[in-house]
Every structure is written in structure tokens, then in C-alpha cells.
Design a protein around this motif. Sequence first.
Motif, PDB file in Angstrom:
ATOM      1  N   PHE A  11      39.463  42.897  42.695  1.00 22.65           N
ATOM      2  CA  PHE A  11      40.278  42.747  41.496  1.00 22.65           C
ATOM      3  C   PHE A  11      40.370  44.067  40.722  1.00 22.65           C
ATOM      4  CE2 PHE A  11      40.836  41.747  36.983  1.00 22.65           C
ATOM      5  CZ  PHE A  11      42.033  41.053  37.035  1.00 22.65           C
ATOM      6  N   LEU A  12      39.271  44.789  40.623  1.00 23.58           N
ATOM      7  CA  LEU A  12      39.270  46.032  39.843  1.00 23.58           C
ATOM      8  C   LEU A  12      40.158  47.105  40.443  1.00 23.58           C
ATOM      9  CD1 LEU A  12      35.515  46.239  38.817  1.00 23.58           C
ATOM     10  CD2 LEU A  12      37.469  45.685  37.361  1.00 23.58           C
ATOM     11  N   TYR A  13      40.435  47.014  41.747  1.00 25.86           N
ATOM     12  CA  TYR A  13      41.315  47.988  42.401  1.00 25.86           C
ATOM     13  C   TYR A  13      42.723  47.433  42.617  1.00 25.86           C
ATOM     14  CZ  TYR A  13      37.485  51.207  43.289  1.00 25.86           C
ATOM     15  OH  TYR A  13      36.453  52.093  43.129  1.00 25.86           O
ATOM     16  N   MET A  14      43.025  46.312  41.986  1.00 27.31           N
ATOM     17  CA  MET A  14      44.311  45.658  42.230  1.00 27.31           C
ATOM     18  C   MET A  14      45.509  46.551  41.919  1.00 27.31           C
ATOM     19  SD  MET A  14      45.778  42.145  40.597  1.00 27.31           S
ATOM     20  CE  MET A  14      44.498  41.200  41.373  1.00 27.31           C
ATOM     21  N   GLN A  15      45.373  47.418  40.925  1.00 30.41           N
ATOM     22  CA  GLN A  15      46.505  48.249  40.535  1.00 30.41           C
ATOM     23  C   GLN A  15      46.887  49.277  41.597  1.00 30.41           C
ATOM     24  OE1 GLN A  15      44.777  49.227  36.568  1.00 30.41           O
ATOM     25  NE2 GLN A  15      46.782  48.659  35.774  1.00 30.41           N
ATOM     26  N   THR A  16      46.061  49.427  42.618  1.00 29.08           N
ATOM     27  CA  THR A  16      46.413  50.308  43.734  1.00 29.08           C
ATOM     28  C   THR A  16      47.168  49.550  44.824  1.00 29.08           C
ATOM     29  OG1 THR A  16      44.364  49.930  45.000  1.00 29.08           O
ATOM     30  CG2 THR A  16      44.319  51.641  43.291  1.00 29.08           C
ATOM     31  N   TRP A  17      47.311  48.231  44.677  1.00 29.33           N
ATOM     32  CA  TRP A  17      47.944  47.410  45.701  1.00 29.33           C
ATOM     33  C   TRP A  17      49.460  47.540  45.633  1.00 29.33           C
ATOM     34  CZ3 TRP A  17      45.312  41.926  45.962  1.00 29.33           C
ATOM     35  CH2 TRP A  17      43.936  42.087  46.177  1.00 29.33           C
ATOM     36  N   LEU A  68      44.642  47.439  33.126  1.00 29.61           N
ATOM     37  CA  LEU A  68      44.302  46.203  33.837  1.00 29.61           C
ATOM     38  C   LEU A  68      43.727  45.179  32.877  1.00 29.61           C
ATOM     39  CD1 LEU A  68      44.080  44.695  36.540  1.00 29.61           C
ATOM     40  CD2 LEU A  68      41.790  45.686  36.807  1.00 29.61           C
ATOM     41  N   ALA A  69      42.894  45.627  31.922  1.00 29.52           N
ATOM     42  CA  ALA A  69      42.291  44.711  30.952  1.00 29.52           C
ATOM     43  C   ALA A  69      43.361  44.043  30.102  1.00 29.52           C
ATOM     44  CB  ALA A  69      41.306  45.472  30.064  1.00 29.52           C
ATOM     45  N   GLU A  70      44.404  44.782  29.731  1.00 31.09           N
ATOM     46  CA  GLU A  70      45.484  44.207  28.924  1.00 31.09           C
ATOM     47  C   GLU A  70      46.222  43.138  29.716  1.00 31.09           C
ATOM     48  OE1 GLU A  70      49.352  43.402  27.497  1.00 31.09           O
ATOM     49  OE2 GLU A  70      48.994  44.600  29.294  1.00 31.09           O
ATOM     50  N   TRP A  71      46.511  43.434  30.977  1.00 37.96           N
ATOM     51  CA  TRP A  71      47.205  42.481  31.856  1.00 37.96           C
ATOM     52  C   TRP A  71      46.334  41.248  32.090  1.00 37.96           C
ATOM     53  CZ3 TRP A  71      46.325  41.132  37.172  1.00 37.96           C
ATOM     54  CH2 TRP A  71      47.410  40.531  37.818  1.00 37.96           C
TER      55      TRP A  71
END
Length: 217
Positions: free
Chosen positions: A118-124, A152-155
Amino acid sequence: MVRSANNSVAMSIGILGGTFDPIHYGHLRSAVDVAEHFHLDQIRLIPSARPPHRQQPQATPAQRLALCQLAVADNDLFVVDERELQRQGASYTIDTLLSLRQEFPQCPLYLLLGTDAFLYMQTWHRWNELLDLTHIVVMQRSGENITMPESLAEWYQRHLSTKVAHSLAGSIWPITVSQLEISATDIRSKFAQGDNPQFLLPESVIQSIQQQGLYQQ
């Protein structure tokens, strides 16, 4: 099960993807916890063919698929799904979800992710479209604290939910699971060194690995 807009009963489906190199009880126990929490009708285990964000698996796609099938052969909760192995190119989660949504247009989908993933989701690939297709369940260890990048925390906070879902997609739930400290890397090492991997993965999977000589040096 939930009722769709036309009042028909639809399945609730959990989705657990991974290399499963090999599948083990850490994968399976966490999935059962999520299924019980959300009253899911089915967990689809989806082995990835060519994961874009991690080292390529040691076992072949066919071998990993067969091991998954052995692991859940006697459990009706699980369905082993071959769609990523049949698709050409990298195994992108967005493509898998689009395919599942087309197949199950009236079923709530729940994508199961560990905190690391989940913490690396923004690289997907096309990560910000995932919640258009599925809910996301973040599987946490007991007492685990997660520090996220600000964006990511805001999303995460915008989509965070504590209520029972009556929609097909769009929410994020963090839940605590009995996440066993079992590593596929350590399991492969045990097989390579001739150590005993008993109770880390199903006995049928152990026997198949040994018979095929998988993960040997």
C-alpha cells in the motif's frame, strides 16, 4: 452477499495477488481474516506473471499456479485465477481489476494489500483509478503504525471508511490480521539448504516442491 441495484444477490469477492513463489500460510491466513471480517463469498488468488515492481519469481508461472491450486484444493473459499498468467506484458493491477469488473459487474470487489504494498501504491500504473473499480483492504499487523507520504495520506483519509460497504468500490479499510511472520524468501532458502519448512506452508505444496526439486541451489 449484498444486493445489487436490481435487488439480485451478488457475491462479494476478495482479490489477493502476488508472485506466490511459493504460496504459504501467511498469505492464506490473512486472506481468511479479511473474508471473515467482510463476509466475503470468495477470495481469488491471482498469481502474477511478470510483476513490474519486484524481482522475477524463481518458479515458472505454471509451477506457481499448480502450487496455489494444491494449497487451496480443499477450501471452497478460494478460487485460483489464471488471468494474469494468460495476459501478455507486465502484470498491472489496474488491468486485472478492469477484467474482473467486466466479468463481475454487480459484485463488490475488495483488493487485499499488505502495508508495504500500500505504501508504494503511488508507483503503480494508473494507481489513482483503482478505487473506481474496487475497495482496498490494508492488512496491518497488530500495533503497526503506518507513516505515509503526504499525498498518499490525503488520498487515504478521503476514502477511509469504517462503515459496512453497500457499494461496489471506492472505500479503504485498514484491518488488523493475524499476519504470520512467514517469508517466501526464507522458505526458498530452507528448501535450498535442505532445512525443514513444515508448518510454514501446506504439506501438499511442500511435497510438490520437493518432488520437482524447486528452489534447489
